[in-house]
Scaffold this motif. Structure first.
Motif, short mmCIF file in Angstrom:
data_model
loop_
_atom_site.label_atom_id
_atom_site.label_comp_id
_atom_site.label_asym_id
_atom_site.label_seq_id
_atom_site.Cartn_x
_atom_site.Cartn_y
_atom_site.Cartn_z
N LEU A 45 0.93 -1.18 -0.10
CA LEU A 45 0.06 0.04 -0.05
C LEU A 45 0.87 1.05 -0.09
N GLU A 151 -5.88 9.66 -5.12
CA GLU A 151 -5.55 8.89 -3.94
C GLU A 151 -6.60 8.61 -2.96
N GLU A 155 -8.00 4.89 -1.62
CA GLU A 155 -7.99 4.62 0.04
C GLU A 155 -9.37 4.24 0.42
N PHE A 176 -4.79 3.44 7.15
CA PHE A 176 -4.69 4.83 6.29
C PHE A 176 -4.19 5.90 6.92
#
Length: 290
Positions: A45, A151, A155, A176
């Motif tokens: 990630l 982005e 997420e 996150f």
């Protein structure tokens, strides 16, 4: 026997030299092939505290930096050899380009998170549960940002996937927040986790937290706009001496001739160092941490 030792020592020296060269390139922003392949394969990630330049980005930044240094040095010294020699310092330009792209990505993420908070607050006010509000926010983000590479859209899709796999929402958001490294996102996740642990009024707390963070992000954006304007003015001020020097060199070469010899080089060097000091000072003043 001595031949084998000599060959081994030579290989060792080459290995050490190659390692130092690799470390120097990595400092400048060059990524190894294994790292680029790892990123391209999407095996991990995104860590928003790091930015990895592609080969083309590295080359473009290095060439642009070399050309800029070459032009500046040639204007001051009119020496092709010295200009070429100092232009090699342009290899460090990708390091600063990488830092700039990293900051731009974080600013984009902040702006996207602000928009997500507005949608989340509206969904909570409509009576949806927190989990359903996040899923609704994902649909809104898809309308706001059609680009699938956005982005925050990526997420929230990860959060959606983790919710489908019965992972608690606060755990998905914590992951996150840890990767984002942005205070506003961390504060939001902290408020969510504290509210769930204490059993407070989740709806009211989330609404208030969203409003406060949105107002904070709005203030930061206003400051960023003003700073960007002053930063642009500072760059113009720094460019003026070089344009002025180029103009005099073309319009009145006889007037400028005494500077390119003897004491003139000392004066030009002092002026160039003073300009570099001014540029560094302005950059420090404009680097406001928000």
């Amino acid at each position: 026997m001595n031949g084998h030792r000599g060959t081994g020592a030579l290989k060792n020296r080459r290995s050490q030299l190659g390692g130092r060269l690799q470390r120097a390139l990595e400092w400048c922003g060059w990524e190894s092939r294994s790292m680029l392949a790892h990123i391209k394969a999407g095996r991990s990630l995104t860590n928003y505290g790091q930015y990895h330049l592609t080969r083309s980005q590295f080359v473009v930044a290095a060439v642009a930096g070399a050309l800029l240094i070459y032009g500046a040095v040639y204007l001051f010294y009119h020496s092709i050899f010295l200009s070429f020699m100092l232009a090699s310092l342009g290899i460090a330009a990708p390091r600063y380009r990488r830092r700039s792209l990293l900051q731009q990505r974080k600013e984009r993420l902040k702006l996207q998170f602000k928009e997500a908070l507005f949608s989340l607050t509206s969904s909570l006010a409509a009576g949806r549960s927190l989990e359903n509000a996040f899923l609704s926010t994902l649909d809104d983000l898809k309308l706001l940002y059609p680009d699938p590479r956005t982005e925050l859209l990526i997420e929230f899709q990860i959060v959606h996937f983790r919710l489908e796999n019965a992972e608690p929402l606060e755990y998905a958001l914590r992951n996150f927040a840890d990767r984002a490294g942005i205070d506003e996102i961390t504060q939001f996740v902290d408020a969510l986790a504290a509210c769930k642990r204490s059993g407070g009024d989740l709806l009211e707390v989330m609404k208030r937290t969203s409003v406060i963070i949105s107002e904070k992000l709005g203030t930061e954006q206003e400051i960023a706009v003003m700073v960007a304007q002053k930063r642009f003015e500072g760059r113009i001020m720094m460019a003026v001496p070089f344009f002025f020097l180029a103009f005099l060199g073309l319009a009145a070469p006889d007037y400028m001739a005494p500077l390119y010899g003897g004491v003139g080089y000392l004066l030009l060097t002092a002026a160039l160092l003073l300009l570099i000091l001014c540029f560094w000072t302005m950059a420090k003043i404009m680097s406001i941490q928000m």
